[in-house]
Motif scaffolding. Sequence first.
Motif, short mmCIF file in Angstrom:
data_model
loop_
_atom_site.label_atom_id
_atom_site.label_comp_id
_atom_site.label_asym_id
_atom_site.label_seq_id
_atom_site.Cartn_x
_atom_site.Cartn_y
_atom_site.Cartn_z
N LEU A 132 7.59 -9.66 -4.65
CA LEU A 132 6.21 -10.25 -4.65
C LEU A 132 5.33 -10.18 -3.63
CD1 LEU A 132 7.88 -13.68 -5.69
CD2 LEU A 132 6.32 -12.64 -7.32
N LEU A 133 5.71 -9.22 -2.69
CA LEU A 133 5.07 -8.93 -1.41
C LEU A 133 3.50 -8.62 -1.76
CD1 LEU A 133 7.29 -6.99 0.82
CD2 LEU A 133 6.72 -9.34 0.89
N ASN A 134 3.05 -8.09 -2.69
CA ASN A 134 1.68 -7.54 -3.07
C ASN A 134 0.66 -8.64 -4.01
OD1 ASN A 134 1.90 -5.17 -1.53
ND2 ASN A 134 2.62 -4.14 -3.17
N GLU A 135 1.49 -9.54 -4.03
CA GLU A 135 1.02 -10.76 -5.13
C GLU A 135 0.20 -11.59 -4.32
OE1 GLU A 135 0.99 -10.13 -8.60
OE2 GLU A 135 1.98 -8.33 -7.76
N VAL A 165 6.31 -17.48 0.28
CA VAL A 165 6.90 -17.75 -0.90
C VAL A 165 7.24 -19.07 -1.16
CG1 VAL A 165 8.49 -16.83 -2.45
CG2 VAL A 165 7.45 -15.25 -1.16
N VAL A 166 6.70 -19.67 -2.53
CA VAL A 166 7.24 -21.14 -2.93
C VAL A 166 8.51 -20.73 -3.47
CG1 VAL A 166 7.04 -22.97 -4.06
CG2 VAL A 166 5.04 -21.87 -2.75
N VAL A 167 9.65 -21.37 -3.09
CA VAL A 167 10.87 -21.35 -3.78
C VAL A 167 11.59 -22.50 -4.54
CG1 VAL A 167 13.49 -20.62 -3.61
CG2 VAL A 167 11.60 -19.52 -1.97
N HIS A 168 11.44 -22.34 -5.83
CA HIS A 168 11.83 -23.78 -6.73
C HIS A 168 13.27 -23.33 -7.00
CE1 HIS A 168 7.61 -24.91 -7.03
NE2 HIS A 168 7.34 -23.89 -7.74
N THR A 169 14.34 -24.53 -6.81
CA THR A 169 15.59 -24.29 -7.05
C THR A 169 16.05 -25.15 -8.25
OG1 THR A 169 16.22 -25.90 -5.39
CG2 THR A 169 15.92 -23.47 -4.64
N ILE A 170 17.03 -24.74 -9.12
CA ILE A 170 17.55 -25.52 -10.06
C ILE A 170 19.07 -25.50 -9.82
CG2 ILE A 170 17.84 -25.46 -12.44
CD1 ILE A 170 15.01 -24.10 -12.93
N GLY A 171 19.64 -26.69 -9.49
CA GLY A 171 20.88 -26.75 -9.54
C GLY A 171 21.59 -26.70 -10.95
N ILE A 172 22.24 -26.01 -11.28
CA ILE A 172 22.96 -25.98 -12.60
C ILE A 172 24.33 -26.52 -12.60
CG2 ILE A 172 23.24 -23.46 -12.49
CD1 ILE A 172 22.62 -23.71 -15.56
N GLY A 173 24.80 -27.39 -13.17
CA GLY A 173 26.21 -27.92 -13.36
C GLY A 173 26.35 -29.20 -13.20
N THR A 174 27.47 -29.76 -12.97
CA THR A 174 27.75 -31.25 -13.25
C THR A 174 28.62 -31.74 -11.88
OG1 THR A 174 29.61 -31.34 -14.61
CG2 THR A 174 27.60 -31.55 -15.78
N GLU A 175 28.49 -33.06 -11.51
CA GLU A 175 29.35 -33.17 -10.39
C GLU A 175 30.84 -33.28 -10.43
OE1 GLU A 175 27.61 -37.01 -8.97
OE2 GLU A 175 25.68 -36.18 -8.28
N GLN A 176 30.92 -33.61 -11.72
CA GLN A 176 32.46 -33.51 -12.33
C GLN A 176 33.11 -32.12 -12.34
OE1 GLN A 176 30.05 -34.63 -14.06
NE2 GLN A 176 30.56 -37.09 -13.57
N GLY A 177 32.07 -31.22 -12.46
CA GLY A 177 32.62 -29.71 -12.41
C GLY A 177 32.98 -29.09 -13.70
#
Length: 240
Positions: A132-135, A165-177
């Motif tokens: 993304l450097l040139n964006e 750079v803005v970093v959005h994170t999505i945590g995928i998974g459950t606490e139960q595993g």
Amino acid sequence: GIDIISKNISILILTAFISTLLILSLSGLTLHREIQVSSFSFVIAIDASRSMEATDILPSRIEAAKETASSFVDSLPAGTKIGLVSFSGNALIKSDLTDDKLMTKQSIQEISISSLGGTDLHEAVLTSTNLLLNEEAKSVILLSDGQINIGTIENVISYANQNDVVVHTIGIGTEQGGQTSYGMSKIDEDSLKAIAYNTKGQYFKAENKDQLSNSFNEITQLKLGKVSLQLFPYLLLVAL
């Protein structure tokens, strides 16, 4: 018999002012601020480590991530540039920045669980940022269960902020595993929250496909980007 400090107040104040400007110039003073942007260029970084084969989100974490990422690509306005990175113990560029949605979606579907061990979030953000450097307006969407075991969070945040750079994170998974080939795998949110918070992004938790899809939809509505203004050349000029 030599005065170290001038007894002339005007000269003393001017000397202190010039010294301060020189110190700030040498420090590389940079102003970071948020702006409203009309459109972003995105890089989607998908965790392909073995923990992503967990089945707490059907049919598996990685398949759910790929499906919703493809839907996200479809929903973006025509002309939006999108890149794709997969990561585990290292990071691989699956697709360079392009506005070809079909090619990006095909690259998403080709991602599979990596044979390399580890989850290198540092390399994932570094590689995504480099695309993304040139964006003008830059955003990384990081999908992972957050189980970082290579690199440090501090380095991830520092590199992203240095390059606006803005970093959005999505945590995928459950606490139960969920069950994997090596045992149970649970989501670790702390690292993902820290990355998002400290880069002016947002963290989303996805325990099912609907939440995963909603996370992508919310990201498209976020319009705040980051810009940097290097102040030290101006300070040096004023000092001179």
